[in-house]
Design an enzyme around this catalytic site. Structure first.
Site, PDB file in Angstrom:
ATOM      1  N   LYS A 208       0.862  -1.189   0.000  1.00  0.00           N
ATOM      2  CA  LYS A 208       0.000   0.000   0.000  1.00  0.00           C
ATOM      3  C   LYS A 208       0.893   1.232   0.000  1.00  0.00           C
ATOM      4  O   LYS A 208       1.688   1.444   0.917  1.00  0.00           O
ATOM      5  CB  LYS A 208      -0.916  -0.006   1.216  1.00  0.00           C
ATOM      6  N   ARG A 229       1.081   9.811   5.837  1.00  0.00           N
ATOM      7  CA  ARG A 229       1.322   8.430   6.267  1.00  0.00           C
ATOM      8  C   ARG A 229       2.600   7.866   5.658  1.00  0.00           C
ATOM      9  O   ARG A 229       2.742   6.656   5.518  1.00  0.00           O
ATOM     10  CB  ARG A 229       0.116   7.571   5.886  1.00  0.00           C
ATOM     11  N   LYS A 260      -2.157  -1.596  -3.677  1.00  0.00           N
ATOM     12  CA  LYS A 260      -3.025  -0.424  -3.638  1.00  0.00           C
ATOM     13  C   LYS A 260      -2.167   0.838  -3.699  1.00  0.00           C
ATOM     14  O   LYS A 260      -1.191   0.937  -2.951  1.00  0.00           O
ATOM     15  CB  LYS A 260      -3.853  -0.427  -2.340  1.00  0.00           C
TER      16      LYS A 260
END
Length: 335
Positions: A208, A229, A260
């Site tokens: 991700k 993040r 992702k």
């Protein structure tokens, strides 16, 4: 006998493109609605579905409208729904405690779906704290040795385990940890097994990326994110790192792994598909949905062919499972 004209092609690939039936007959890649996952949002404190402005056609749902959307998905042949919870601001706190509350909005939605559809729809639950924390991060915060506020990886793991068990109790067939904490799969697998949920599967968000395609999603979940993040999601410049992340998750017990977002990382998806020993998913994220939708609304592209082209590209790159906000519509188009 006269010699053949040397300008005449020996091979004519166009022979296999002469009709739709012929093109279907030799197609290498096929989309199957049974492998689609519909991401959906159930929101606390609303009495009617509320459209997400950055994602036209996608809604924050009430329980009633969620069940209706799920019914449409099942009728179209969609295999799964992945549910995200949107609590009211007063139910957010530093640890995201509503994430594992039996009467929390996400677990209530999971339970409603399982009661209504049993095993006719795979009920998947997002296993992450970001929708439930008042700071919007995927784990609890701490201060490091240099005074920086950071996500505390190891302190977050038992919270993920508690959340996953609560989702299994609510009826989830699959839990989907998306926070990118190191060691999250092993901790969740051990917790599920210890509570008798050996048959609950884990779809790991293994690769991700901390990319630029999540903006509309943050509106969808009412994100209160402070900062970014990048310290726990992957750097978009790295590909080999994804292989390591996937290998670790498989070793820790992941039943499925995910890349992702999908579109900007099709090269990574291909590499993961080539090495993975478990099914591989890809998430066509909110930014991808918003771009195609906006371009179609402006008349710049043809909407329905663009939807199917985008999904076919993800499938061709190696995805066995596709999470897409167009799951129901794409299934209907394919029918």
């Amino acid at each position: 006998m006269s010699n053949p004209d040397i300008t005449t092609p020996v091979r004519r690939p166009r022979r296999l493109r002469t009709s739709q039936v012929m093109r279907d007959f030799v197609a290498e890649t096929h989309l199957d609605p049974a492998q689609f996952v519909l991401p959906a949002f159930i929101a606390e404190g609303i009495d009617a579905p509320r459209e997400i402005s950055a994602m036209p056609g996608v809604y924050q749902h009430t329980e009633t409208s969620l069940l209706k959307a799920a019914e449409e998905a099942v009728a179209a042949g969609v295999g799964s729904i992945d549910l995200f919870g949107v609590p009211t601001p007063e139910h957010k706190d530093a640890s995201g405690s509503q994430a594992w509350a039996a009467d929390g909005i996400l677990n209530k939605g999971v339970a409603a779906l399982r009661r209504e559809f049993g095993d006719d729809l795979i009920v998947m639950a997002d296993t992450c704290l970001d929708e439930f924390t008042d700071h919007g991060h995927c784990g609890v915060l701490t201060t490091d040795n240099w005074g920086h506020t950071v996500v505390d990886n190891d302190a977050t793991l038992p919270l993920y385990a508690t959340m996953a068990v609560s989702q299994a109790r609510a009826g989830a067939h699959v839990v989907s940890p998306s926070g990118m904490m190191d060691g999250q799969i092993r901790v969740i697998r051990d917790a599920l097994d210890a509570e008798g949920f050996e048959d609950v599967a884990i779809l790991a968000y293994s690769a991700k990326y901390a990319g630029a395609f999540y903006g509309p999603f943050r509106e969808a979940v009412g994100s209160t994110l402070q900062g970014d993040r990048k310290t726990y999601q992957q750097d978009p410049r790295n590909a080999r790192e994804s292989i390591m992340e996937v290998q670790l998750d498989i070793e820790e017990g992941a039943d499925m792994v995910m890349v992702k977002p999908a579109m900007p990382y099709l090269d990574v998806l291909r590499q993961v598909a080539d090495m993975s020993t478990v099914p591989v998913a890809a998430y066509q994220v909110s930014g991808e949905y918003a771009m195609i939708t906006a371009a179609a609304q402006n008349g710049w592209i043809s909407r329905e062919p663009a939807i199917l082209d985008s999904l076919t590209g993800i499938r061709r790159a190696g995805a066995d499972i596709i999470l897409t906000y167009w799951a129901t519509e794409a299934a209907q188009l394919l029918a």
